[in-house]
Design a protein around this motif. Structure first.
Motif, short mmCIF file in Angstrom:
data_model
loop_
_atom_site.label_atom_id
_atom_site.label_comp_id
_atom_site.label_asym_id
_atom_site.label_seq_id
_atom_site.Cartn_x
_atom_site.Cartn_y
_atom_site.Cartn_z
N ILE A 1 0.25 8.38 -7.56
CA ILE A 1 0.28 7.19 -8.77
C ILE A 1 1.33 5.89 -8.85
O ILE A 1 1.09 4.96 -8.94
N ALA A 2 2.27 6.46 -8.32
CA ALA A 2 3.81 6.21 -8.67
C ALA A 2 3.92 4.80 -7.87
O ALA A 2 4.10 3.91 -8.09
N SER A 3 3.19 4.80 -7.02
CA SER A 3 3.87 3.64 -5.62
C SER A 3 2.21 3.42 -5.46
O SER A 3 1.68 2.88 -4.19
N ILE A 4 1.01 3.11 -6.26
CA ILE A 4 -0.06 3.36 -5.91
C ILE A 4 -0.64 1.19 -5.80
O ILE A 4 -0.86 0.50 -5.12
N GLU A 5 0.40 0.27 -6.59
CA GLU A 5 0.92 -1.13 -6.59
C GLU A 5 1.37 -1.40 -6.07
O GLU A 5 0.65 -2.51 -5.56
N ALA A 6 2.08 -1.20 -5.90
CA ALA A 6 2.99 -1.37 -4.47
C ALA A 6 2.04 -0.85 -3.50
O ALA A 6 2.21 -2.22 -2.68
N LYS A 7 1.06 -0.20 -2.87
CA LYS A 7 -0.09 -0.39 -2.08
C LYS A 7 -0.89 -1.19 -2.11
O LYS A 7 -0.99 -2.13 -1.37
N LYS A 8 -0.60 -1.81 -3.57
CA LYS A 8 -2.54 -2.69 -3.40
C LYS A 8 -1.76 -4.47 -3.04
O LYS A 8 -2.43 -4.43 -2.09
N ALA A 9 -0.11 -4.17 -2.74
CA ALA A 9 0.19 -5.12 -2.96
C ALA A 9 0.59 -5.81 -1.27
O ALA A 9 0.12 -6.70 -1.05
N ASP A 10 0.85 -4.58 -1.26
CA ASP A 10 0.82 -4.47 0.60
C ASP A 10 -0.62 -5.40 1.30
O ASP A 10 -0.66 -5.58 2.53
N ILE A 11 -1.46 -4.75 0.62
CA ILE A 11 -2.94 -4.46 0.89
C ILE A 11 -3.64 -6.21 1.07
O ILE A 11 -3.85 -6.37 1.85
N LEU A 12 -3.09 -7.24 -0.55
CA LEU A 12 -2.64 -8.37 -0.26
C LEU A 12 -2.23 -8.76 -0.17
O LEU A 12 -2.77 -10.11 0.76
N GLU A 13 -0.95 -8.50 0.95
CA GLU A 13 0.12 -9.70 1.73
C GLU A 13 -0.54 -9.29 2.73
O GLU A 13 -0.72 -10.31 3.68
N LEU A 14 -1.23 -8.18 3.47
CA LEU A 14 -2.19 -8.44 4.70
C LEU A 14 -3.16 -9.16 4.97
O LEU A 14 -3.75 -10.10 5.72
N LEU A 15 -3.87 -9.34 3.66
CA LEU A 15 -5.62 -9.90 3.79
C LEU A 15 -5.90 -10.22 2.62
O LEU A 15 -6.49 -9.82 1.72
N PRO A 16 -4.67 -11.56 2.05
CA PRO A 16 -4.78 -12.35 0.88
C PRO A 16 -6.58 -12.55 0.26
O PRO A 16 -6.15 -12.61 -0.93
N ASN A 17 -7.66 -12.45 1.19
CA ASN A 17 -8.77 -12.99 0.94
C ASN A 17 -9.66 -11.90 0.18
O ASN A 17 -11.02 -11.97 0.25
N ILE A 18 -9.08 -10.69 0.02
CA ILE A 18 -9.92 -8.96 -0.30
C ILE A 18 -9.81 -8.66 -1.76
O ILE A 18 -8.21 -9.62 -1.70
N LYS A 19 -11.12 -8.45 -1.98
CA LYS A 19 -10.13 -8.15 -3.30
C LYS A 19 -10.74 -6.61 -3.44
O LYS A 19 -10.66 -5.97 -2.85
N VAL A 20 -9.52 -6.22 -4.70
CA VAL A 20 -8.93 -4.76 -4.76
C VAL A 20 -8.78 -4.49 -6.26
O VAL A 20 -8.69 -5.13 -6.70
N GLU A 21 -8.99 -3.65 -5.76
CA GLU A 21 -9.26 -2.16 -7.30
C GLU A 21 -8.45 -0.84 -7.43
O GLU A 21 -9.46 -0.10 -6.04
N ILE A 22 -7.85 -0.82 -8.41
CA ILE A 22 -7.19 0.59 -8.33
C ILE A 22 -7.65 1.86 -9.79
O ILE A 22 -8.33 1.20 -10.65
N ILE A 23 -8.54 2.85 -8.89
CA ILE A 23 -8.86 3.34 -9.51
C ILE A 23 -7.46 5.24 -9.65
O ILE A 23 -7.47 5.12 -7.86
N HIS A 24 -7.22 5.90 -10.85
CA HIS A 24 -6.56 7.43 -10.66
C HIS A 24 -6.92 7.92 -11.87
O HIS A 24 -7.17 7.07 -13.05
N SER A 25 -6.08 8.97 -12.14
CA SER A 25 -5.90 10.17 -13.53
C SER A 25 -5.71 9.35 -14.81
O SER A 25 -6.10 9.63 -15.44
N LYS A 26 -4.70 8.35 -14.60
CA LYS A 26 -4.60 7.86 -15.24
C LYS A 26 -5.54 6.69 -16.69
O LYS A 26 -4.67 6.04 -17.14
N ILE A 27 -6.18 6.06 -16.08
CA ILE A 27 -7.34 5.60 -16.15
C ILE A 27 -7.88 5.88 -16.77
O ILE A 27 -8.80 6.56 -16.88
N LYS A 28 -8.97 5.37 -18.14
CA LYS A 28 -8.85 5.78 -19.19
C LYS A 28 -11.12 5.36 -18.24
O LYS A 28 -11.13 4.86 -18.25
N PRO A 29 -11.32 6.48 -19.08
CA PRO A 29 -12.90 7.42 -17.97
C PRO A 29 -13.29 6.06 -18.43
O PRO A 29 -14.59 6.24 -17.73
N ALA A 30 -13.08 5.16 -19.68
CA ALA A 30 -14.39 3.86 -19.67
C ALA A 30 -14.21 2.70 -18.97
O ALA A 30 -14.85 1.57 -18.20
#
Length: 995
Positions: free
Chosen positions: A702-731
């Motif tokens: 969870i600590a580095s997942i935002e940085a991983k998203k930034a890496d993916i978007l730098e590689l593939l700027p036209n791709i849409k990415v969303e994050i999900i993990h246990s600290k995100i509210k169920p709703a």
């Protein structure tokens, strides 16, 4: 089909059999149809697999197709008659294929003299894998004077027993349980697992492979060899008399999408074509008898796999006007002068069996739970000399560097530690007694849960259930309208539910089965039976996402049957909610699918409540659902398998059904192991996007997942990415999943939270970051997220740096990639899942108690609680402390592989009768030859343990020639052995215990 039949029939009529030696079709389905026609017309068919790799791909994940191609070509070349035809999908034959000189075979016969080194070299050069235990084709194991081998294409292994270098006996053995058949055989044939290469040629190809730039995890003959055959390969369409179907030519552009080392496209255009048929057309008669009356003047052939099938279609076997062919072909054609109709249904390719034998894969450092001392770390098996005699002990470390040495004959006292995926074990302190207190606390909690389960079951037994008529013809029609053939497990489960519904008792049944194995289809049969009898049904899911998935799939099936249904969840507007509740109360709605919003609704004539993913609901919520009406039938579904012992304990209280076989249309998941590179990630994402799909990207931090998203978007700027993990509210998490299902973004970047419960058929590629840090069960589960539709799934296990990971991790990953050694791996994964499934069933999956004592011990204690409260007298497990001065252990000279020795130690330690020990001894002799002295003495030690427990003896010890027995009441008895030799001490002890 009709064009191939017409073409080959003309060849046959002209007796021009050599004119066609190779038939190129568009895909594997057409290849199967062509194979049936070729065989039906009296030719000998050999079919190549549909090989959909691109040049340079790592071929470990295509090992099944390559094995099939090797086997088919070997058989084709060794068949000496002229009436043979090789059938190939165009993708396969567009690569160079190995020449005839690459194939060969040899036999091993009774009384042959074998040079082991020469045999080893030959099998290695021919592409066989050397393994500890042979669990699938193309594997060989050499253990002293026992050789196990499973030749390519064989469903059984062959066990050769040598006397010196002479073959003393050959027997087949079952690769599932390793037991050999009684009858000896004279000889058997071995064909290449890849190609019949010489040592020089193999070295030459390996040198070529070493120079290649490739992202294959391991560069060898198995992963890349097929691409570098050079002068050993040839273009078969140029070599053989070849024909191509028009459909295959239309497929050409699709085949050449990728820049590839394939046969020149134009070469296919110059092949003679099989044009569309003029005199034949395909048919699918709805009413066979009526159809045949229209074609009475023609020659009629009926193909059937059995006479019983002919009778089922009400056809007369004695009718001389009909030519009956008893075979498995599927050909349905009508021509100017003849009709051919098959009564057979399409049978999908058989799946590989799951290996029954679970090899103990405890690794040094793995957490284990000891029944008395709690959680520690396994550090392997070590030989220890005690009183001058050598014995094996399991070493377990606890807090403060404390060590426990556990005699291997008592290894049944420990279990692998399994909790939920996110739990990390905390080791206990030896000798503090805190673990015993913890167990007592858990025991009280479990007794309360078990008590509730039993009370509810007992109360429901006293109520008369609503009796449902399950014999209606329309229910059979519903099954046929599914568009696929039910698996045998589905048929059995439906039968069990129908028996419950029509029995007059209240049903409480649990159905367990993996996601995608067809649980919902089983549930729909129950819903229809209830609704047709004038009653209502409720279908409850834990999330709005699942509710939506189920609602739309059911609506599609039920609309034709006029069922009025609605969806009720947190997204339903207040106005809509009120209308649904009113309609339910008045009885105008027959089925409502929803979340826990359903709890507390009023109904007019409810008969059935179905609870999906029932482990996600708490005990109290489930009881509220049962209170909707006391005689309501309850049918629960769970996506995790239930362990056999718990299944037995619970089956006394509720019905248990399980789905263990996947639907035939499910494709396997193509698996790759790769080292991380930006280029690789880019290629994987774009490849999935090209076919209109989406991806899971698992990054378990969870600590580095935002940085991983930034890496993916730098590689593939036209791709849409969303994050999900246990600290995100169920709703919020639910909204993200909804958007993903609606294809609003491309990549779901998640922790291992996606491991279970999601069914998203459009997401068919998964990237698992840091795959070396996951256990085999988790990797197996994560891979199961994709390949859930009729599209092929792709799974990429990615590691940061392959030089930095352990050999064991490499072995596991490559095993998952090639599926060659998956026997024990998958069985082990299932074992873990079963344990988890058992924990889930109680609705207490999040309980801290499970984390503190592990699922295995938790389940054992639950089974004991259920047994005690059900009035069963379950004997308390007894142990005996054996301190005999004898050398007793499974010798590493006798069995070299530690994991195999560990597995045998585990099985022997669990034996409760002498007969069980003798069965294992017989198996050991069969698999590894006669036990040596220390191994034989260890088997005697287990017999001593069993006999001592039966006599309530708690200690057996020896000093010099004196043997002392201490009973449960602390009385002692000492006897004398003729000498202090091991064999005398054992014989004297056994004589005393057998009295």
């Amino acid at each position: 089909m009709n064009s191939i039949y017409e073409f080959l029939k003309n060849l046959n009529d002209e007796k021009n059999l050599k004119k066609c030696q190779l038939l190129v079709v568009n895909d594997d389905r057409q290849a199967q149809i062509a194979s049936d026609i070729v065989s039906f017309l009296g030719f000998k068919a050999f079919t190549l697999a549909d090989f959909r790799a691109n040049f340079g791909d790592d071929l470990l994940s295509f090992s099944t197709e390559l094995q099939d191609i090797t086997k088919a070509l070997n058989d084709f070349y060794s068949y000496k008659k002229e009436n043979k035809i090789l059938i190939s999908p165009i993708r396969t034959i567009s690569f160079a294929m190995p020449k005839q000189s690459c194939f060969d075979s040899f036999e091993i016969s009774f009384a042959d003299s074998l040079n082991i080194e020469e045999l080893k070299n030959k099998l290695y050069n021919w592409g066989y894998y050397f393994v500890d235990i042979v669990t699938s084709e193309s594997e060989v194991s050499i253990r002293g004077d026992i050789i196990d081998i499973c030749p390519l294409g064989s469903e059984v292994g062959y066990r050769i027993s040598l006397f010196d270098d002479e073959v003393e006996s050959i027997r087949k053995f079952d690769i599932e349980d390793q037991k050999s058949f009684k009858e000896e055989i004279e000889s058997f044939k071995i064909t290449p697992a890849f190609l019949a290469l010489s040592q020089e040629k193999l070295e030459e190809i390996n040198e070529e492979i070493e120079k290649v730039e490739s992202d294959a995890f391991i560069k060898d003959i198995h992963s890349l060899g097929f691409w570098y055959l050079d002068e050993l390969g040839e273009y078969l369409p140029s070599k053989l008399n070849s024909y191509i179907t028009q459909e295959a030519l239309e497929e050409l552009d699709e085949v050449y999408v990728f820049e590839d080392k394939r046969i020149n496209k134009d070469k296919f255009l110059t092949l003679p074509q099989i044009y569309r048929a003029k005199n034949y057309q395909e048919v699918a008669p709805a009413n066979l008898k009526e159809f045949l009356t229209f074609h009475e003047d023609k020659k009629v052939t009926i193909i059937s796999s059995s006479e019983a099938k002919v009778k089922a279609f009400d056809l007369d076997l004695s009718n001389k006007d009909i030519n009956y062919v008893f075979d498995s072909f599927i050909i349905n054609l009508v021509g100017n002068n003849e009709v051919i109709i098959s009564l057979n249904k399409e049978i999908k390719k058989r799946r590989k069996k799951r290996i029954k034998l679970v090899l103990d894969e405890l690794q040094n450092g793995d957490f284990v739970v000891h029944e008395k001392h709690g959680i520690g770390q396994y550090q392997g098996i070590e030989p220890v000399v005690v009183m001058g005699a050598k014995r094996d002990f399991v070493v377990i470390t606890y807090a403060g560097d404390d060590k426990l040495l556990l005699p291997v004959e008592n290894i049944d006292l420990i279990d692998r530690y399994v909790a939920d995926g996110s739990s990390y074990a905390v080791v206990d302190k030896l000798g503090k007694g805190s673990f015993a207190k913890l167990k007592e606390k858990v025991k009280d909690k479990l007794f309360a849960i078990a008590n509730d389960i039993i009370k509810i079951a007992a109360a429901r037994e006293l109520v008369n259930g609503i009796k449902i008529n399950t014999q209606k013809k329309i229910l059979e029609d519903f099954a046929l309208s599914s568009g696929f053939t039910y698996t045998k497990d589905q048929k059995r489960s439906i039968k069990e539910i129908f028996e419950d519904l029509s029995s007059g008792r209240v049903m409480d049944r649990l159905l367990s089965g993996d996601v995608g194995f067809g649980k919902t289809e089983v549930a729909m049969n129950a819903i229809l039976a209830v609704v047709l009898d004038g009653f209502q049904a409720l279908f409850v899911c834990p999330t709005t996402l699942l509710a939506s998935q189920h609602y739309y799939s059911m609506k599609k099936r039920f609309d034709a049957f006029g069922i009025k249904m609605a969806k009720l969840d947190s997204k339903t507007s207040t106005k809509e909610k009120n209308r649904i509740k009113k309609d339910l109360q008045e009885g105008t709605l027959q089925l409502v699918v929803g979340t826990h919003s359903i709890i507390g609704v009023k109904t007019k004539n409810l008969a059935l409540v179905i609870i999906d993913e029932e482990h996600k609901f708490g005990v109290k919520q489930k009881e509220k659902l049962k209170e909707l009406r006391e005689d309501v039938h309850i049918f629960s579904m769970s996506a995790t398998p239930i362990p056999r012992t718990l299944n037995l304990a619970l089956s006394k209280l509720k019905g248990m059904s399980s789905l263990l076989t996947p639907p035939s249309e499910r494709l396997g998941v193509r698996t790759y192991v790769k080292e991380y590179s930006d280029k690789l990630i880019k290629e994987i994402v774009l490849r999935e996007k090209r076919r209109g799909g989406q991806l899971f990207y698992v990054h378990n931090n969870i600590a580095s997942i935002e940085a991983k998203k930034a890496d993916i978007l730098e590689l593939l700027p036209n791709i849409k990415v969303e994050i999900i993990h246990s600290k995100i509210k169920p709703a919020d998490a639910e909204k993200i999943i909804d958007k993903f299902e609606n294809k609003e973004f491309d990549i779901l970047l998640a922790t291992s939270i996606v491991e279970s419960g999601l069914h998203l058929p459009n997401a068919n590629s998964i990237i698992i970051d840091g795959a070396d840090r996951f256990g085999i069960a988790d990797l197996h589960q994560l891979r199961g997220r994709v390949g859930r539709s009729d599209k092929e799934g792709f799974c990429y296990y990615v590691v940061e740096d392959k030089k930095k990971i352990t050999n064991d991790a490499i072995k596991r990953l490559v095993a998952l990639e090639s599926n060659s050694y998956l026997g024990s791996g998958t069985a082990l994964a299932h074992q873990d899942l079963e344990i988890r499934g058992g924990g889930n069933i109680i609705g207490e999956a999040q309980s801290g108690h499970i984390k503190q004592i592990g699922y295995g011990l938790y389940l054992k204690m639950l089974e004991d609680a259920l047994s005690t409260l059900s009035g069963e007298t379950k004997e308390k497990s007894k142990t005996v402390d054996i301190k005999l001065a004898i050398s007793a252990y499974i010798s590493s000279d006798y069995i070299h592989e530690d994991r195999v020795r560990l597995e045998l130690y585990r099985r022997l330690s669990k034996c409760q009768s002498k007969d069980e020990v003798y069965v294992i001894e017989e198996e050991m002799e069969d698999r590894f030859s006669k036990p040596d002295t220390p191994t034989k003495q260890f088997l005697d030690l287990i017999i001593i343990k069993i006999l001592a427990i039966a006599k309530a003896i708690k200690t057996v010890s020896s000093y010099e020639m004196n043997i002392t027995f201490v009973k449960a009441d602390d009385t002692k008895e000492t006897i004398k052995s003729p000498s202090k030799d091991d064999d005398d001490i054992i014989a004297t002890t056994l004589t005393y215990l057998r009295k």
